[in-house]
Enzyme design. Structure first.
Site, PDB file in Angstrom:
ATOM      1  N   GLU A 214       0.816  -1.202   0.000  1.00  0.00           N
ATOM      2  CA  GLU A 214       0.000   0.000   0.000  1.00  0.00           C
ATOM      3  C   GLU A 214       0.854   1.258   0.000  1.00  0.00           C
ATOM      4  O   GLU A 214       1.993   1.259   0.468  1.00  0.00           O
ATOM      5  CB  GLU A 214      -0.928   0.014   1.223  1.00  0.00           C
ATOM      6  CG  GLU A 214      -1.998  -1.065   1.152  1.00  0.00           C
ATOM      7  CD  GLU A 214      -2.933  -1.045   2.349  1.00  0.00           C
ATOM      8  OE1 GLU A 214      -4.091  -1.451   2.185  1.00  0.00           O
ATOM      9  OE2 GLU A 214      -2.511  -0.644   3.448  1.00  0.00           O
TER      10      GLU A 214
ATOM     11  N   CYS B  59       3.547   8.448   1.096  1.00  0.00           N
ATOM     12  CA  CYS B  59       4.163   7.467   1.971  1.00  0.00           C
ATOM     13  C   CYS B  59       4.218   6.158   1.201  1.00  0.00           C
ATOM     14  O   CYS B  59       3.175   5.629   0.776  1.00  0.00           O
ATOM     15  CB  CYS B  59       3.331   7.304   3.239  1.00  0.00           C
ATOM     16  SG  CYS B  59       3.933   6.015   4.354  1.00  0.00           S
TER      17      CYS B  59
ATOM     18  N   CYS C 153       6.364  -7.006   6.432  1.00  0.00           N
ATOM     19  CA  CYS C 153       7.556  -6.599   7.182  1.00  0.00           C
ATOM     20  C   CYS C 153       7.973  -7.734   8.111  1.00  0.00           C
ATOM     21  O   CYS C 153       7.130  -8.402   8.715  1.00  0.00           O
ATOM     22  CB  CYS C 153       7.249  -5.342   8.000  1.00  0.00           C
ATOM     23  SG  CYS C 153       8.692  -4.697   8.911  1.00  0.00           S
TER      24      CYS C 153
ATOM     25  N   CYS D 106       7.375  -5.806  15.082  1.00  0.00           N
ATOM     26  CA  CYS D 106       6.945  -4.869  16.125  1.00  0.00           C
ATOM     27  C   CYS D 106       5.475  -5.137  16.449  1.00  0.00           C
ATOM     28  O   CYS D 106       4.623  -5.073  15.559  1.00  0.00           O
ATOM     29  CB  CYS D 106       7.141  -3.434  15.662  1.00  0.00           C
ATOM     30  SG  CYS D 106       8.863  -3.038  15.251  1.00  0.00           S
TER      31      CYS D 106
ATOM     32  N   CYS E 123       2.365  -2.772  15.360  1.00  0.00           N
ATOM     33  CA  CYS E 123       2.270  -2.399  13.951  1.00  0.00           C
ATOM     34  C   CYS E 123       1.560  -3.504  13.176  1.00  0.00           C
ATOM     35  O   CYS E 123       1.955  -4.672  13.231  1.00  0.00           O
ATOM     36  CB  CYS E 123       3.667  -2.173  13.379  1.00  0.00           C
ATOM     37  SG  CYS E 123       3.712  -1.855  11.603  1.00  0.00           S
TER      38      CYS E 123
ATOM     39  N   SER F  50      12.836   5.820   7.023  1.00  0.00           N
ATOM     40  CA  SER F  50      12.629   5.367   8.395  1.00  0.00           C
ATOM     41  C   SER F  50      13.293   4.021   8.613  1.00  0.00           C
ATOM     42  O   SER F  50      13.370   3.193   7.705  1.00  0.00           O
ATOM     43  CB  SER F  50      11.124   5.252   8.672  1.00  0.00           C
ATOM     44  OG  SER F  50      10.881   4.755   9.969  1.00  0.00           O
TER      45      SER F  50
ATOM     46  N   HIS G 124      10.844   4.471  20.090  1.00  0.00           N
ATOM     47  CA  HIS G 124       9.669   3.999  20.838  1.00  0.00           C
ATOM     48  C   HIS G 124       9.925   3.659  22.304  1.00  0.00           C
ATOM     49  O   HIS G 124       8.967   3.466  23.061  1.00  0.00           O
ATOM     50  CB  HIS G 124       9.017   2.800  20.150  1.00  0.00           C
ATOM     51  CG  HIS G 124       8.648   3.067  18.728  1.00  0.00           C
ATOM     52  ND1 HIS G 124       7.910   4.166  18.347  1.00  0.00           N
ATOM     53  CD2 HIS G 124       8.941   2.389  17.575  1.00  0.00           C
ATOM     54  CE1 HIS G 124       7.750   4.146  17.029  1.00  0.00           C
ATOM     55  NE2 HIS G 124       8.369   3.088  16.540  1.00  0.00           N
TER      56      HIS G 124
ATOM     57  N   CYS H  44      -0.304   5.826  10.612  1.00  0.00           N
ATOM     58  CA  CYS H  44       0.984   5.205  10.895  1.00  0.00           C
ATOM     59  C   CYS H  44       0.817   3.898  11.669  1.00  0.00           C
ATOM     60  O   CYS H  44       0.164   3.854  12.707  1.00  0.00           O
ATOM     61  CB  CYS H  44       1.836   6.178  11.699  1.00  0.00           C
ATOM     62  SG  CYS H  44       3.480   5.583  12.070  1.00  0.00           S
TER      63      CYS H  44
END
Length: 410
Positions: free
Chosen positions: A127, A140, A147, A151, A154, A236, A261, A378
């Site tokens: 996306e 973005c 991924c 995490c 997420c 990032s 974080h 996010c």
């Protein structure tokens, strides 16, 4: 043929040699390599392709200008009128294959935010999100389908890694966004794409070669590339230290955003599992090295999670790590995902966290996240274009901030 393997991820996307650190594993589905695209090639390599087709080398430059300057793709090849019809088809087939097909598009924020779920030729899903503001336009983009960083807050990390994207697949997301913005398809009128943030699906530095090649295509002047300013690009990372250090030497003055974080290893080991391999001190040391070599301020990304990492003690600990450094803190109230019961810090807690950082002289902003109602905020990206109509569709978009301390969207 597709096979599935469990592997850890290194900065260049390869399985790293063991060094004693524990790394979260992710299922990776091996797929066929995406078709060659002109964005995968240098200008000279494109010209060689033209010659191999029996055409003058300059035909490749013509095609590249159509793509990067006029933002024309294979679907509008008839508009490439300076290319003779008899050579247009073979050249387009060789250098402008259709890499991504829009599977679903959603808009919100009065038409100023658009999220697209893409399906690659092998079925991989990803996306991207376009955001239009009065003074800028941002896209973005994803660097991976899925991924592997794991995490837990997420949505992309909860789903695992499918594969790395090619340079062409990354650049295609950007060129599509530039086309949408130029044509005025988002509310706010026509504009020029100004910012690209690699904060969509995936860990950009785990797909190092493709991402850095994409960055070079984005900043190179036409016909080599899109001609964007490097200062409008942000990459990032969760803290892949060797890749951070390598990026500092690439001569690409992009902004580096470190997803921290937590200021302590005990908590960050849970929130960002790669911290088991490269702990807080090492990730920050690489960030400071990047700042020193590039002169670019580091963006410290910090998701505020109620009762988890938003206590006054951690605000003080974070400030102690950053005082005197070329950095600013971008606080992100946690966005909800299906796989996590955590929630964003209460407004009072957010204000207290911000106040403690600013009292220590740390430039701090709170991200005003776009697209939450269509799951385009996010950490929400998961690429589920087959979800039932009306169900929130998870995606990732990065919202931004300014160093003057105001609360602003990106």
């Amino acid at each position: 043929m597709t096979s599935t393997t469990a592997e850890s991820v290194s900065p260049d996307g390869q399985t790293p040699a063991g060094d004693g650190g524990r790394v979260a594993l992710s299922l990776t589905r091996r797929t066929t390599r995406p078709a060659r695209h002109l964005a995968d090639l240098s200008g000279e390599e494109r010209r060689q392709v033209a010659v191999s087709l029996g055409q003058p080398a300059f035909r490749a430059d013509q095609l590249s200008r159509h793509y990067f300057t006029r933002l024309i793709d294979a679907d509008d090849a008839d508009a490439m009128t300076d290319l003779p019809e008899r050579v247009r088809g073979p050249l387009v087939d060789a250098l402008l294959p259709r890499l991504l097909a829009a599977a679903r598009t959603q808009s919100c924020d009065d038409g100023r935010t658009r999220k697209t779920a893409w399906r690659a030729a092998d079925g991989a899903l990803l996306e991207s999100v376009i955001m239009r503001y009065p003074d800028r336009a941002t896209v973005c983009v994803s660097s991976q389908a899925g991924c592997g960083m794991g995490c837990p807050f997420c949505a992309t990390g909860q789903g695992g890694l499918t594969r790395n994207l090619s340079t062409g697949e990354i650049v295609e997301q950007v060129v599509h966004a530039a086309r949408v913005i130029r044509r005025g398809e988002l509310a706010g009128g026509t504009a020029r794409l100004s910012n690209v943030v690699f904060m969509g699906m995936g860990e950009p530095l785990a797909n190092y070669a493709a991402v850095t090649a994409a960055l070079r295509r984005l900043v190179a002047a036409p016909p080599e590339g899109l001609g964007l300013s490097a200062r409008g690009l942000t990459v990032s990372t969760v803290g892949l230290v060797p890749a951070m250090r390598r990026l500092a030497t690439e001569g690409l003055p992009v902004t580096l955003a470190l997803s921290l974080h937590a200021p302590d290893d005990e908590l960050r080991d849970t929130l960002v599992p790669i911290n088991n391999r490269w702990p807080v001190a090492e990730a920050l040391a690489a960030a400071w090295e990047y700042a020193e070599l590039t002169g670019r301020r580091i963006s410290i990304e910090y998701a505020l999670i109620d009762g988890v990492n938003d206590d006054p003690g951690r605000a003080e600990a974070l400030a102690a790590l950053l005082v005197g450094r070329l950095a600013h803190v971008n606080l992100i109230p946690l966005n909800p995902t299906d796989g996590s019961s955590w929630q964003a810090s209460a407004p009072a807690g957010q204000r207290a966290f911000v106040r403690r950082l600013r009292e220590r002289g740390i430039a701090t902003t709170v991200r005003d996240t776009r697209g939450r109602e269509i799951a385009a905020a996010c950490g929400q990206l998961a690429a589920e274009p087959t979800a039932a109509a009306g169900r929130p569709h998870r995606a990732a978009a990065a919202a931004g901030s300014q160093a003057d301390g105001t609360r602003v969207p990106r």
